[in-house]
Design a protein around this motif. Structure first.
Motif, PDB file in Angstrom:
ATOM      1  N   VAL A 141       0.916  -1.109  -0.460  1.00  0.00           N
ATOM      2  CA  VAL A 141      -0.342  -0.489  -0.053  1.00  0.00           C
ATOM      3  C   VAL A 141       0.566   1.105   0.564  1.00  0.00           C
ATOM      4  CG1 VAL A 141      -2.018   1.164   1.012  1.00  0.00           C
ATOM      5  CG2 VAL A 141      -2.310  -1.109   1.155  1.00  0.00           C
ATOM      6  N   ARG A 142       1.556   1.718   1.104  1.00  0.00           N
ATOM      7  CA  ARG A 142       3.279   2.398   0.575  1.00  0.00           C
ATOM      8  C   ARG A 142       3.569   2.848  -0.565  1.00  0.00           C
ATOM      9  NH1 ARG A 142       0.827   5.867   5.045  1.00  0.00           N
ATOM     10  NH2 ARG A 142       0.825   4.513   6.689  1.00  0.00           N
ATOM     11  N   GLU A 143       4.041   1.285  -1.465  1.00  0.00           N
ATOM     12  CA  GLU A 143       4.225   1.540  -2.510  1.00  0.00           C
ATOM     13  C   GLU A 143       3.193   2.170  -3.463  1.00  0.00           C
ATOM     14  OE1 GLU A 143       5.891  -2.271  -3.317  1.00  0.00           O
ATOM     15  OE2 GLU A 143       7.809  -2.217  -2.211  1.00  0.00           O
ATOM     16  N   ALA A 144       2.190   2.071  -3.634  1.00  0.00           N
ATOM     17  CA  ALA A 144       1.338   2.066  -3.949  1.00  0.00           C
ATOM     18  C   ALA A 144       0.866   3.937  -3.636  1.00  0.00           C
ATOM     19  CB  ALA A 144       0.139   1.823  -3.974  1.00  0.00           C
ATOM     20  N   LEU A 145       0.843   4.448  -3.025  1.00  0.00           N
ATOM     21  CA  LEU A 145       1.023   6.022  -2.573  1.00  0.00           C
ATOM     22  C   LEU A 145       2.364   6.656  -3.512  1.00  0.00           C
ATOM     23  CD1 LEU A 145       0.504   6.065   1.107  1.00  0.00           C
ATOM     24  CD2 LEU A 145      -0.930   6.751  -0.472  1.00  0.00           C
ATOM     25  N   GLU A 146       3.511   5.687  -3.393  1.00  0.00           N
ATOM     26  CA  GLU A 146       4.490   6.407  -4.279  1.00  0.00           C
ATOM     27  C   GLU A 146       4.221   6.298  -6.053  1.00  0.00           C
ATOM     28  OE1 GLU A 146       7.802   4.942  -3.194  1.00  0.00           O
ATOM     29  OE2 GLU A 146       7.562   5.557  -0.903  1.00  0.00           O
ATOM     30  N   THR A 147       3.477   5.040  -6.254  1.00  0.00           N
ATOM     31  CA  THR A 147       3.237   4.888  -7.452  1.00  0.00           C
ATOM     32  C   THR A 147       2.196   5.858  -8.247  1.00  0.00           C
ATOM     33  OG1 THR A 147       2.220   3.059  -7.431  1.00  0.00           O
ATOM     34  CG2 THR A 147       4.407   3.344  -7.556  1.00  0.00           C
ATOM     35  N   HIS A 148       0.667   5.831  -7.502  1.00  0.00           N
ATOM     36  CA  HIS A 148      -0.177   6.485  -8.233  1.00  0.00           C
ATOM     37  C   HIS A 148      -0.762   5.270  -8.684  1.00  0.00           C
ATOM     38  CE1 HIS A 148       0.199  10.674  -7.059  1.00  0.00           C
ATOM     39  NE2 HIS A 148       0.933  10.412  -6.132  1.00  0.00           N
ATOM     40  N   ASP A 152      -6.941  -1.373  -8.599  1.00  0.00           N
ATOM     41  CA  ASP A 152      -5.516  -2.151  -9.186  1.00  0.00           C
ATOM     42  C   ASP A 152      -5.051  -2.404  -8.019  1.00  0.00           C
ATOM     43  OD1 ASP A 152      -6.867  -2.249 -12.019  1.00  0.00           O
ATOM     44  OD2 ASP A 152      -4.922   0.359 -12.903  1.00  0.00           O
ATOM     45  N   LEU A 153      -4.884  -1.106  -6.742  1.00  0.00           N
ATOM     46  CA  LEU A 153      -4.180  -1.595  -5.992  1.00  0.00           C
ATOM     47  C   LEU A 153      -4.620  -2.924  -4.760  1.00  0.00           C
ATOM     48  CD1 LEU A 153      -2.160  -1.202  -3.489  1.00  0.00           C
ATOM     49  CD2 LEU A 153      -3.908   0.513  -3.072  1.00  0.00           C
ATOM     50  N   MET A 154      -5.997  -2.860  -5.138  1.00  0.00           N
ATOM     51  CA  MET A 154      -6.520  -3.698  -4.313  1.00  0.00           C
ATOM     52  C   MET A 154      -6.490  -4.897  -4.553  1.00  0.00           C
ATOM     53  SD  MET A 154      -7.499  -2.053  -1.260  1.00  0.00           S
ATOM     54  CE  MET A 154      -8.482  -3.534  -0.808  1.00  0.00           C
ATOM     55  N   ALA A 155      -6.475  -5.302  -5.730  1.00  0.00           N
ATOM     56  CA  ALA A 155      -6.654  -6.377  -6.655  1.00  0.00           C
ATOM     57  C   ALA A 155      -5.250  -6.728  -6.471  1.00  0.00           C
ATOM     58  CB  ALA A 155      -6.733  -5.984  -8.400  1.00  0.00           C
ATOM     59  N   HIS A 187      -9.471  -9.982  -9.470  1.00  0.00           N
ATOM     60  CA  HIS A 187     -10.569  -9.513 -10.091  1.00  0.00           C
ATOM     61  C   HIS A 187     -11.856  -9.252  -9.505  1.00  0.00           C
ATOM     62  CE1 HIS A 187      -7.878 -11.644 -13.950  1.00  0.00           C
ATOM     63  NE2 HIS A 187      -7.292 -10.644 -13.629  1.00  0.00           N
ATOM     64  N   GLY A 188     -11.973 -10.215  -8.488  1.00  0.00           N
ATOM     65  CA  GLY A 188     -13.438  -9.553  -8.439  1.00  0.00           C
ATOM     66  C   GLY A 188     -13.355  -8.463  -7.049  1.00  0.00           C
ATOM     67  N   THR A 189     -12.137  -8.174  -6.747  1.00  0.00           N
ATOM     68  CA  THR A 189     -12.251  -7.255  -5.872  1.00  0.00           C
ATOM     69  C   THR A 189     -11.674  -5.903  -6.631  1.00  0.00           C
ATOM     70  OG1 THR A 189     -11.030  -8.361  -4.059  1.00  0.00           O
ATOM     71  CG2 THR A 189     -10.637  -5.705  -3.455  1.00  0.00           C
ATOM     72  N   ARG A 190     -11.734  -5.470  -7.660  1.00  0.00           N
ATOM     73  CA  ARG A 190     -11.173  -5.123  -8.331  1.00  0.00           C
ATOM     74  C   ARG A 190     -12.597  -4.456  -8.765  1.00  0.00           C
ATOM     75  NH1 ARG A 190      -7.875  -6.397 -12.144  1.00  0.00           N
ATOM     76  NH2 ARG A 190      -6.087  -5.719 -11.723  1.00  0.00           N
ATOM     77  N   LEU A 237     -16.770   3.271  -5.243  1.00  0.00           N
ATOM     78  CA  LEU A 237     -15.330   3.918  -4.743  1.00  0.00           C
ATOM     79  C   LEU A 237     -15.049   4.935  -5.495  1.00  0.00           C
ATOM     80  CD1 LEU A 237     -13.097   2.128  -2.083  1.00  0.00           C
ATOM     81  CD2 LEU A 237     -15.237   4.240  -1.536  1.00  0.00           C
ATOM     82  N   ALA A 238     -15.084   4.858  -7.319  1.00  0.00           N
ATOM     83  CA  ALA A 238     -14.328   5.170  -8.296  1.00  0.00           C
ATOM     84  C   ALA A 238     -15.570   6.361  -7.644  1.00  0.00           C
ATOM     85  CB  ALA A 238     -14.598   4.293  -8.796  1.00  0.00           C
ATOM     86  N   ARG A 239     -15.477   7.140  -8.781  1.00  0.00           N
ATOM     87  CA  ARG A 239     -16.387   8.571  -9.247  1.00  0.00           C
ATOM     88  C   ARG A 239     -17.401   7.333 -10.642  1.00  0.00           C
ATOM     89  NH1 ARG A 239     -16.848  13.584  -7.527  1.00  0.00           N
ATOM     90  NH2 ARG A 239     -15.409  14.245  -6.182  1.00  0.00           N
TER      91      ARG A 239
END
Length: 198
Positions: A74-81, A86-89, A186-189, A196-198
């Motif tokens: 998760v912390r790495e995802a903060l850096e890569t945006h 996708d992160l949760m998947a 895949h299901g989580t994505r 959550l997405a707009r």
């Protein structure tokens, strides 16, 4: 006498944890003794006790490794945006990258039960989980700031819900090892993108 490197010490500690994970997964926490762990690791008692004073110390270390792996992703995802869906998947795959992943995923569920009777373990696991929740909360806050995520949801509330998706994978995989991280991901994505997405 040659100096023992930090890398060697870390590798030896990891070897002991991996051996303990195999034995705990097969026989359970309470049916496994320190002697069993020593035999599984194929080391001398002194070599094992140098790193862990008791079986509870080993249980705690194994339990916290899984939460540390997720927090790192998760912390790495903060850096890569990376987009939140996708992160949760990808998070379930963080568990598959651990040494003896199958055993450790089953042990994560066992550790939850063990934490109900072991206050010290419960507190340590709470701290580890809070670290993951904080990382998820930061990711949601960042997404709201950048317009990726709706502001109608509280970052704290979203972090709890997102954490449950990660824990859900561990729980389901423990009784159905055929459930793959990719399939679950895949299901989580899809769920996260829709809710959550707009």
């Amino acid at each position: 006498m040659p100096r023992v490197t930090d890398e060697y010490l870390a590798a030896r500690r990891e070897h002991i944890l991996a051996a303990a994970a195999v034995r705990f997964s097969r026989d359970g926490f309470h049916q496994t003794s320190m002697q069993d762990v020593i035999e599984e690791a194929d080391l001398s008692p002194g070599a094992v006790y140098r790193y862990f004073r008791s079986k509870d110390d080993i249980i705690m270390a194994i339990s916290l490794q899984a939460t540390e792996a997720v927090q790192t992703v998760v912390r790495e995802a903060l850096e890569t945006h990376r987009p939140l869906p996708d992160l949760m998947a990808e998070l379930p795959s963080a568990f598959e990258e651990l040494d003896h992943a199958e055993a450790r995923m089953r042990l994560a569920v066992q550790a939850w039960g063990e934490a109900l009777r072991n206050p010290k373990l419960a507190e340590a696991m709470r701290e580890g989980i809070e670290g993951v929740q904080a990382a998820l909360r930061d990711r949601v806050t960042m997404g709201q700031r950048e317009g990726e995520i709706t502001t109608d949801v509280s970052p704290d509330e979203a972090a709890h819900a997102l954490l449950s998706l990660i824990q859900g994978f561990l729980l389901q995989h423990s009784w159905n090892p055929r459930l793959s991280a990719t399939t679950y991901g895949h299901g989580t994505r899809a769920v996260v993108a829709g809710l959550l997405a707009r």
